[in-house]
Design an enzyme around this catalytic site. Structure first.
Site, PDB file in Angstrom:
ATOM      1  N   LYS A  45     -17.428  -0.736   6.479  1.00 55.41           N
ATOM      2  CA  LYS A  45     -17.886  -1.736   5.521  1.00 55.41           C
ATOM      3  C   LYS A  45     -19.395  -1.634   5.309  1.00 55.41           C
ATOM      4  O   LYS A  45     -19.889  -1.772   4.189  1.00 55.41           O
ATOM      5  CB  LYS A  45     -17.519  -3.131   6.032  1.00 55.41           C
ATOM      6  CG  LYS A  45     -17.786  -4.217   5.007  1.00 55.41           C
ATOM      7  CD  LYS A  45     -17.477  -5.600   5.572  1.00 55.41           C
ATOM      8  CE  LYS A  45     -17.735  -6.665   4.514  1.00 55.41           C
ATOM      9  NZ  LYS A  45     -17.665  -8.013   5.083  1.00 55.41           N
TER      10      LYS A  45
ATOM     11  N   PHE B 137     -11.094  -7.647  14.063  1.00 57.83           N
ATOM     12  CA  PHE B 137      -9.996  -8.067  13.194  1.00 57.83           C
ATOM     13  C   PHE B 137      -9.643  -6.937  12.222  1.00 57.83           C
ATOM     14  O   PHE B 137     -10.518  -6.370  11.580  1.00 57.83           O
ATOM     15  CB  PHE B 137     -10.389  -9.326  12.420  1.00 57.83           C
ATOM     16  CG  PHE B 137      -9.326  -9.772  11.450  1.00 57.83           C
ATOM     17  CD1 PHE B 137      -8.075 -10.168  11.907  1.00 57.83           C
ATOM     18  CD2 PHE B 137      -9.566  -9.778  10.088  1.00 57.83           C
ATOM     19  CE1 PHE B 137      -7.085 -10.561  11.020  1.00 57.83           C
ATOM     20  CE2 PHE B 137      -8.579 -10.177   9.193  1.00 57.83           C
ATOM     21  CZ  PHE B 137      -7.345 -10.565   9.659  1.00 57.83           C
ATOM     22  N   GLN B 138      -8.391  -6.620  12.114  1.00 61.82           N
ATOM     23  CA  GLN B 138      -7.865  -5.563  11.244  1.00 61.82           C
ATOM     24  C   GLN B 138      -8.486  -4.204  11.530  1.00 61.82           C
ATOM     25  O   GLN B 138      -8.656  -3.392  10.635  1.00 61.82           O
ATOM     26  CB  GLN B 138      -8.026  -5.935   9.758  1.00 61.82           C
ATOM     27  CG  GLN B 138      -7.133  -7.104   9.367  1.00 61.82           C
ATOM     28  CD  GLN B 138      -7.043  -7.327   7.869  1.00 61.82           C
ATOM     29  OE1 GLN B 138      -7.975  -7.025   7.136  1.00 61.82           O
ATOM     30  NE2 GLN B 138      -5.927  -7.865   7.412  1.00 61.82           N
TER      31      GLN B 138
ATOM     32  N   MET C  16      24.437   9.036   1.248  1.00 62.19           N
ATOM     33  CA  MET C  16      24.358  10.271   2.023  1.00 62.19           C
ATOM     34  C   MET C  16      24.741  10.013   3.482  1.00 62.19           C
ATOM     35  O   MET C  16      25.351  10.853   4.142  1.00 62.19           O
ATOM     36  CB  MET C  16      22.957  10.867   1.919  1.00 62.19           C
ATOM     37  CG  MET C  16      22.855  12.288   2.440  1.00 62.19           C
ATOM     38  SD  MET C  16      23.950  13.445   1.577  1.00 62.19           S
ATOM     39  CE  MET C  16      22.831  14.188   0.394  1.00 62.19           C
TER      40      MET C  16
ATOM     41  N   GLU D 164       0.812  -1.225   0.000  1.00 62.91           N
ATOM     42  CA  GLU D 164       0.000   0.000   0.000  1.00 62.91           C
ATOM     43  C   GLU D 164       0.844   1.272   0.000  1.00 62.91           C
ATOM     44  O   GLU D 164       0.406   2.312  -0.480  1.00 62.91           O
ATOM     45  CB  GLU D 164      -0.963   0.009   1.191  1.00 62.91           C
ATOM     46  CG  GLU D 164      -2.098  -1.007   1.085  1.00 62.91           C
ATOM     47  CD  GLU D 164      -1.735  -2.351   1.682  1.00 62.91           C
ATOM     48  OE1 GLU D 164      -0.531  -2.582   1.952  1.00 62.91           O
ATOM     49  OE2 GLU D 164      -2.637  -3.186   1.872  1.00 62.91           O
TER      50      GLU D 164
END
Lengths: 634, 190
Positions: free
Chosen positions: A199, A149-150, A519, A87
């Site tokens: 949802k 969940f999640q 760097m 993502e």
């Protein structure tokens, strides 16, 4: 009715709703194949709203609670969903799309980890004022706050790093919220807006109409970006310009966002003022223009920083005088009157005290300023311009610049960037990663076109180049899009090679491999007295890697091979990668150490042989090699 | 830096930094949308931008769709101006005003539970009454004093009651309103 004793508050309407939602979430999203017409649900309203806003692509990754959207995507063929591999890449791609095209980018993730993975990209867009709408799913409304969940409090997480965010709990809200999100993302000082949708809101039936732009604006009494500058202040600026002997324009991202490049150049020509630019201001003016003076700041050109320090009038337009530009504020431009033009009132007086503050859109302010500005004869600035020209010549003839393709027998990074830019006709989008490669791109890209330079300036996000270049390639398909990344940043998001191959996104990747975190190595050398640690970076055989992904690739270690490889990669109809084995110890000069001022630039090159190069024989990942580097001191 | 005509020999004075003035207590009024999470936005912003809220009072207004916040912040003018500008950037913030130097009524309410004996009770009650306070609860060994007034007045009463033994103290933080007919709420552009 028997009540289950183990359900908290059993029998209450809340408990019953919660139980229903739990079952709903565990149920497979689609029980039977759809047949015939179906009702319009929240997910449909979302797709319609995106299309109405002109979106044609979504960068995303599916997951449990966002599946209702994937269930209806097929019914909205105007939306192309591009499946990424992580993502974070979706957020960077939406960001790159927005930077290159000027349109709002859209990314999508599911709840929990899907949402938290977007966060780095959202923060990148926030710090660089990039219009992105990030959409996430969340658990059904009644389960919010129950650690389902999640489930994670993602709106709590994105709150301080978005321009605004929403938690949508009903399908009826979706059309209005999406329209508002786009309006907020793209107007005023742009920025990311996050919309979290439960949802059940995605699945709920709705007949809510889409609002008009007028309705959206009327619904936002607390949001009225100030576009026009105060006329009296603008007059003060015109007077200051007329009185100045050594004026200098400092142009930033705000000029590009406002599409004020033409007005900027007109002002520069009319009043004979040279233009310097910030990292994100690259492209505000064709770098070959006589009034284009150069890139300023920590790794900017020495002549530009000298001009700033000796200026009597600094006209900052759409930039924020941040620490990478000013260095130590106390010693910044000691003789200059400071003008600060920005659309965000909170930027003014934040980092420096402005003598002439002007709040407004860069283009509108410039339009108002032009008629008030007297035409200046170039001859009147002869002494100033001669001095500037001398400084530029000195700066460009320094040992650390323009030494050609070789750095003691190894390929030099600045040469590679120059050849990529030239080989692409100075018209390609060059997306940099973060670190030395970013500064080489900024200094040597020779940009001629607005929005052709993409770089994570504010947040400095490693791993940005490849996914952002994917976005740029989709956002401006008529342009070539290069991702120029170091081996450190490239290894952070190289999983997206699969995305560009699967989706045939024609990104050209220039991997600047010095087998180091360059760097970090440079800082450890200069600031930490050569106490090297964790700067050695093993990598795979990138040709084999590309072969595994099915990507045409070249390996280049000599200057004379560069042009042919660039031409080869450009000739490929689709993505390609060039593996440049560059000098391992080339530093970016000049350099302003943190806390120092613009007059304290370090610009030595190789006086003790420390920072020149050795052969391209750095570490490779080889599991069978007992001597493989394990980090630590060099 | 050689060659720069205007900065020779480091003669130029050091540039002033924003916000190096005198610190004092500022009163900020914000009219905000009455929506879930707005308090969180304001609090989160103040924390992220490193502004310290001394007190914060939130309540309903005449309109059901807006709330009013009164914040007290300690800082110099630039610091506080920066805080108000950052607050303004929140979409849900409709109006922000620093009213510190304006003609205002500033009040706060305190409830003070004081330990008493039969002997000290009249004394506690009279201290309360002398400061326009009143006793709102009475029991054998404690009274609750309610006091409304300027924070300095509340401070004074708390100080006077401390010698009897304060069991519990709660203050609302300041709420303010401008004197005269002017209205911050009416200035909200809709």
């Amino acid at each position: 009715m028997t009540q289950a004793k183990h359900v908290p508050g059993a029998g209450s309407s809340a408990a019953l709703a919660s139980e229903r939602a739990r079952k709903e979430m565990l149920r497979d999203a689609r029980i039977e194949r759809r047949g015939g017409p179906r009702p319009r649900i929240g997910a449909d309203a979302l797709c319609e709203a995106l299309l109405l806003q002109g979106s044609t692509s979504i960068w995303g990754y599916p997951g449990g609670v966002i599946l209702p959207l994937y269930d209806v995507l097929v019914d909205h063929p105007g939306l192309r969903h591009i499946l990424v591999r992580h993502e974070q890449a979706a957020a960077h791609a939406a960001d790159g799309y927005a930077r290159a095209s000027g349109k709002v980018g859209v990314c999508l993730g599911t709840s929990g980890p899907g949402a938290t993975n977007l966060v780095t990209g959202i923060g990148t867009s926030m710090l660089d004022s990039v219009p992105v709408v990030a959409i996430t799913g969340n658990v059904p409304g009644v389960l919010l706050g129950k650690d389902a969940f999640q489930e994670i409090d993602i709106t709590g997480i994105t709150l301080p790093m978005t321009k605004h965010n929403y938690l949508v709990r009903s399908a009826d809200e979706i059309p209005h919220v999406i329209a508002e999100a786009f309006h907020i993302a793209r107007s005023g000082r742009p920025g990311p807006v996050h919309v979290d949708i439960t949802k059940d809101a995605l699945m709920g039936e709705t007949s809510a109409p889409h609002p008009t732009q007028e309705e959206v604006e009327a619904g936002l009494p607390g949001y009225r970006p100030k576009m026009d500058g105060n006329a009296r202040q603008i007059k003060l600026l015109a007077d200051a310009i007329a009185a100045a002997k050594r004026p200098l324009i400092l142009a930033g991202h705000g000029v590009l966002i406002a599409h004020g490049e033409r007005e900027l150049l007109e002002l520069a020509r009319q009043a004979q003022i040279p233009i310097a630019w910030t990292l994100l201001g690259i492209g505000v003016v064709d770098e070959s223009d006589p009034l284009a003076y150069g890139y300023m700041g920590m790794h900017g050109w020495k002549h530009v920083n000298r001009a700033i320090q000796s200026s009597d009038l600094l006209i900052g337009i759409g930039m924020r005088y941040d620490d990478r530009v000013t260095g130590n504020v106390r010693t910044f431009a000691p003789s200059a009157k400071i003008v600060h033009i920005d659309i965000d009132p909170a930027e003014i007086g934040k980092n420096v005290v402005a003598d002439i503050p002007i709040v407004g859109d860069a283009k509108r302010v410039l339009e108002a300023l032009l008629p008030m500005t007297e035409r200046v004869d170039p001859a009147a600035r002869a002494t100033y311009f001669t001095e500037l020209a001398t400084w530029r010549k000195e700066s460009e003839s320094s040992a650390w610049h323009g030494s050609g393709g070789w750095r003691d027998g190894v390929l030099s990074a600045d040469f590679v960037v120059e050849r990529i830019a030239a080989g692409s006709g100075y018209d390609a989008n060059l997306t940099a990663d973060v670190g030395q490669n970013q500064m080489w791109v900024a200094r040597y890209g020779g940009f001629k076109r607005a929005n052709s330079h993409l770089s994570s300036g504010g947040l400095g996000t490693m791993g940005f180049a490849l996914p952002a270049a994917m976005g740029a390639a989709i956002g401006t398909p008529e342009k070539t899009s290069w991702a120029i990344a170091g081996d450190g940043g490239f290894q952070m998001t190289l999983q997206e090679l699969a995305t560009i191959v699967q989706e045939r996104i024609p990104v050209k990747i220039a991997l600047m491999d010095n087998k180091k975190l360059g760097m970090i190595r440079q800082w450890q050398e200069i600031v930490y007295a050569g106490n090297y640690h964790s700067e050695q970076l093993a990598g795979p055989d990138y040709l084999k890697l590309c072969e595994a992904y099915g990507l045409p690739a070249w390996k280049v270690a000599k200057p004379e091979e560069v042009d042919a490889a660039v031409a080869g990669a450009l000739a490929v109809d689709g993505p390609a990668l060039i593996w440049f084995e560059i000098a391992e110890r080339q530093n970016v000069y000049p350099m302003m150490p943190a806390g120092k001022g613009l007059s304290d630039l370090i610009d030595k090159w190789g006086d003790d042989g420390e920072d020149v190069t050795e052969g391209a024989s750095g570490p490779r990942l080889d599991p069978t090699d007992p001597n493989a580097p394990k980090g630590g001191a060099e | 830096m050689s060659g720069a005509p205007n900065s020779a020999a480091g003669a130029a004075p050091a540039r002033a930094l924003p916000g190096s003035g005198d610190e004092r207590r500022h009163l900020i009024v914000a009219i905000v949308n009455n929506r879930p999470g707005v308090l969180n936005r304001v609090a989160s912003l103040m924390r992220a931008r490193n502004f310290n809220i001394e007190s914060l009072a939130v309540s309903a207004t005449e309109r059901s769709d807006t709330s009013r916040m009164t914040l007290t912040i300690v800082g110099d003018e630039v610091h506080v101006e920066q805080a108000t500008k950052q607050l303004y950037k929140l979409i849900d913030v409709l109006k922000v005003q620093d009213v510190t130097d304006e003609a205002i009524v500033e009040h706060e309410l305190a409830l003070i539970k004081v330990r008493v004996t039969g002997k000290s009770r009249p004394e506690v009650v009279s201290i309360a009454e002398m400061h326009r306070g009143r006793v709102v609860d009475l029991s054998d060994d404690a009274v609750i004093v309610e006091i409304v007034g300027e924070p300095s007045e509340v401070d004074r009463v708390v100080e006077l009651l401390r010698e009897f033994g304060i069991k519990e103290l709660v203050r609302t933080g300041s709420v303010v309103m401008s004197r005269g007919s002017g209205s911050i709420e009416e200035q909200v552009k809709r």
